[in-house]
Write a protein that holds these residues in place. Structure first.
Motif: not given
Length: 307
Positions: A76-77, A202-203, A208-212
């Motif tokens: 994703y990054n 995609l990021n 932020q993935q920490s919020k998912l």
């Protein structure tokens, strides 16, 4: 004579409204006849099935599930170049092989293949899924298929062949810089069937993935004909911020008939007994929100004096 007139009038109306092409409610007119969402089952019978999407998620009726763990996002990054397309009914972007998602109680790894958006009119309600009846201004879908499949068509016959991630958007006072390149590319695809290259990851397009960690899960379908009931849906609770001007750019795109591309969302469908699950983090988010409200109320009451 009156009865004859009514007969010809009704025949004209029916002729006006009959078409094999599907469309959104905002596109329907006698000048451009098409089949709106209410009769999509006439375009494809699957659209009248028992596990259709989108749905209204009633938060208090969701079931907490400890199996809904954090996702693992791979690739994703990675920055990639792809072609942004105005399909005449939405804007989509094909995702080259390399990005995938696993975890989150998915049965295996799913590869990202495409993304598309659904929106209202310059920030008005336009998301496909709703939460407790609330409709957000826009929704992003990132479509994934099992890594054992090559194309979406292969996944259609598998009840769990696709895993779609849904992200809500909310209006913010400031621009989302992560969307700058994407918004610039949108300006180049105003007309139907137009395309433009965009360099992005995609990021850039999600939180932020920490919020998912907080999300809902249910079994559903594609939200456009043929409405294949082959989708495991994940709908994230935390919305993505975009400024009013950024949201308005989406509404400047045009449908196939040249009219403004607005309200390109399917209305919510009956849940028909399906269970909607929520992650443990979703419960935590709800408790934190309730605690904040209670603290605000308590503070207000404690400061109130009767004279």
């Amino acid at each position: 004579m009156t009865r004859l007139f009514l007969y010809y009038f009704l025949a004209l109306v029916l002729k006006c409204c009959v078409s094999e092409d599907w469309c959104y409610q905002s596109q329907m007119s006698c000048e451009q006849p098409c089949k709106g969402p209410v009769v999509w089952n006439e375009v494809n019978e699957s659209c009248g099935g028992n596990r259709q999407s989108p749905i209204n998620i009633v938060s208090k009726k969701t079931v907490q599930s400890s199996s809904l763990t954090e996702f693992r996002f791979t690739g994703y990054n990675e920055i990639f170049t792809s072609r942004l397309k105005n399909t005449g009914q939405t804007v989509s972007l094909d995702i080259p092989l390399g990005a995938s998602v696993s975890g989150g109680n998915l049965s295996q790894t799913y590869n990202a293949v495409q993304l598309q958006f659904h929106w209202g009119n310059s920030g008005s309600p336009g998301s496909e899924h709703t939460i407790d009846g609330e409709q957000y201004p826009m929704e992003l879908h990132i479509v994934h298929i099992k890594d054992t499949y090559i194309s979406v068509e292969e996944a259609l016959s598998d009840p769990k062949g696709q895993a779609s991630l849904g992200f809500f958007f909310e209006e913010s006072e400031t621009e989302n810089k992560e969307y700058s390149a994407f918004i610039e590319a949108l300006a180049q695809v105003q007309d139907a069937e137009s395309q433009a290259d965009v360099l992005i990851s995609l990021n850039n397009l999600i939180l932020q993935q920490s919020k998912l960690k907080a999300y809902y899960r249910y079994e559903g379908s594609q939200t456009t004909p043929g409405c294949s009931e082959s989708v495991i849906w994940t709908v994230f609770m935390q919305p993505i911020p975009l400024s009013k001007d950024q949201l308005a750019v989406f509404s400047s795109l045009k449908f196939k008939d040249g009219n403004p591309m607005v309200d390109n969302f399917r209305p919510v469908q009956p849940r028909k007994g399906r269970v909607v699950y929520r992650s443990n983090s979703g419960t935590t988010v709800a408790m934190i929100n309730f605690t904040l409200v209670w603290l605000c109320v308590s503070t207000a009451l404690s400061s109130y004096q009767i004279y």
